[in-house]
Design a protein around this motif. Structure first.
Motif, mmCIF file in Angstrom:
data_model
loop_
_atom_site.group_PDB
_atom_site.id
_atom_site.type_symbol
_atom_site.label_atom_id
_atom_site.label_comp_id
_atom_site.label_asym_id
_atom_site.label_seq_id
_atom_site.Cartn_x
_atom_site.Cartn_y
_atom_site.Cartn_z
ATOM 1 N N PRO A 114 44.379 34.368 48.825
ATOM 2 C CA PRO A 114 45.781 34.225 48.428
ATOM 3 C C PRO A 114 46.124 35.240 47.334
ATOM 4 O O PRO A 114 45.238 35.728 46.624
ATOM 5 N N TYR A 115 47.409 35.546 47.195
ATOM 6 C CA TYR A 115 47.840 36.509 46.174
ATOM 7 C C TYR A 115 47.408 36.037 44.782
ATOM 8 O O TYR A 115 46.875 36.820 43.990
ATOM 9 N N ASN A 116 47.649 34.795 44.469
ATOM 10 C CA ASN A 116 47.200 34.199 43.215
ATOM 11 C C ASN A 116 45.735 33.810 43.384
ATOM 12 O O ASN A 116 45.403 32.951 44.209
ATOM 13 N N ILE A 117 44.866 34.452 42.624
ATOM 14 C CA ILE A 117 43.427 34.241 42.840
ATOM 15 C C ILE A 117 42.824 33.267 41.836
ATOM 16 O O ILE A 117 41.600 33.257 41.639
ATOM 17 N N TYR A 119 46.818 36.872 38.564
ATOM 18 C CA TYR A 119 48.013 37.226 39.344
ATOM 19 C C TYR A 119 48.908 35.996 39.550
ATOM 20 O O TYR A 119 49.334 35.692 40.662
ATOM 21 N N LYS A 120 49.187 35.318 38.452
ATOM 22 C CA LYS A 120 50.032 34.123 38.534
ATOM 23 C C LYS A 120 51.497 34.466 38.767
ATOM 24 O O LYS A 120 52.230 33.695 39.380
ATOM 25 N N ALA A 144 54.577 39.485 48.478
ATOM 26 C CA ALA A 144 53.243 39.394 49.073
ATOM 27 C C ALA A 144 52.629 38.029 48.786
ATOM 28 O O ALA A 144 52.772 37.483 47.686
ATOM 29 N N GLN A 145 51.949 37.495 49.781
ATOM 30 C CA GLN A 145 51.294 36.193 49.643
ATOM 31 C C GLN A 145 49.775 36.291 49.711
ATOM 32 O O GLN A 145 49.090 35.292 49.514
#
Length: 217
Positions: A139-142, A183-184, A191-192
């Motif tokens: 996911p974009y937010n890791i 990347y919150k 982008a997702q």
């Protein structure tokens, strides 16, 4: 006269101790910084960044039809799209370097229909030409991915778990993931997902470099 000589000696000793203290302080702080720099100079270097960029381009522009975005690896926090390692094999007195796949290239050229083609020659050719050892989708937010990598000694995968942990989710990759932000903040491009790549450099000193880039599908 004796007192003056003793005073000069004391001054010299004090100055020597002060200089040694300064150099000791510089040494103690300088070399760890150099070590950190050398460790991080392979993070998002130009080769890995370009590899991540073109991997994203292939995923998007070839209308990839695959399960790359189903998070069925890494505790549900990532999908391992491709993974391999290099091994020296001795045969007939000669040593050859062979690439051994752990997870085969899952990318398939397709369309919006349900028809699946063969494994993408575009992706496979790019992987081979650029010595890519792994492609991982998250996911974009890791945040969850970082936590999983940090708290697990092993990565659960369906095939060859030992090789996956030895060659892909090794200390170098774990340090890289720990170094990255979470990347919150949402991507300005919507982008997702994120693509991570591991690139092997077979130079006089073999090493891996790591890169990531966001993906909008």
């Amino acid at each position: 006269m004796k007192n003056e000589k003793g005073f000069v000696l004391i001054e010299t000793l004090i100055a020597a101790v002060a200089v040694m203290g300064i150099f000791s302080l510089l040494y103690a702080n300088y070399y760890p910084l150099i070590g950190e720099y050398e460790k991080r100079e392979v993070y998002d270097d130009i080769d890995a960044k370009y590899a991540a960029h073109w991997t994203r381009k292939i995923l998007v522009e070839k209308k990839v039809n695959n399960n790359a975005f189903s998070m069925n690896s890494c505790g549900g926090n990532c999908h391992i799209l491709y993974a391999a390692y290099y091994q020296d094999v001795t045969s007939g007195g000669q040593v050859t370097r062979e690439k051994r796949a752990i997870v085969e290239n899952e990318v398939k050229d397709g369309s919006s229909s349900s028809v699946f083609g063969n494994n993408s020659p575009y992706m496979q050719n790019y992987i081979t030409a650029n010595n890519i050892r792994a492609i991982i989708i998250t996911p974009y937010n890791i945040t969850n991915f970082k936590q999983y990598v940090k708290s697990h000694n092993t990565i659960s995968t369906a095939t060859q778990q030992t090789n996956m942990n030895t060659h892909i989710f090794n200390r170098g990759f774990r340090d890289y993931i720990d170094y990255l932000p979470k990347y919150k903040t949402a991507s300005v491009n919507g982008a997702q997902w994120r693509v991570f790549v591991i690139v092997n450099h077979n130079t006089s000193k073999e090493y891996d470099s790591y890169g990531t880039i966001e993906v909008k599908i």
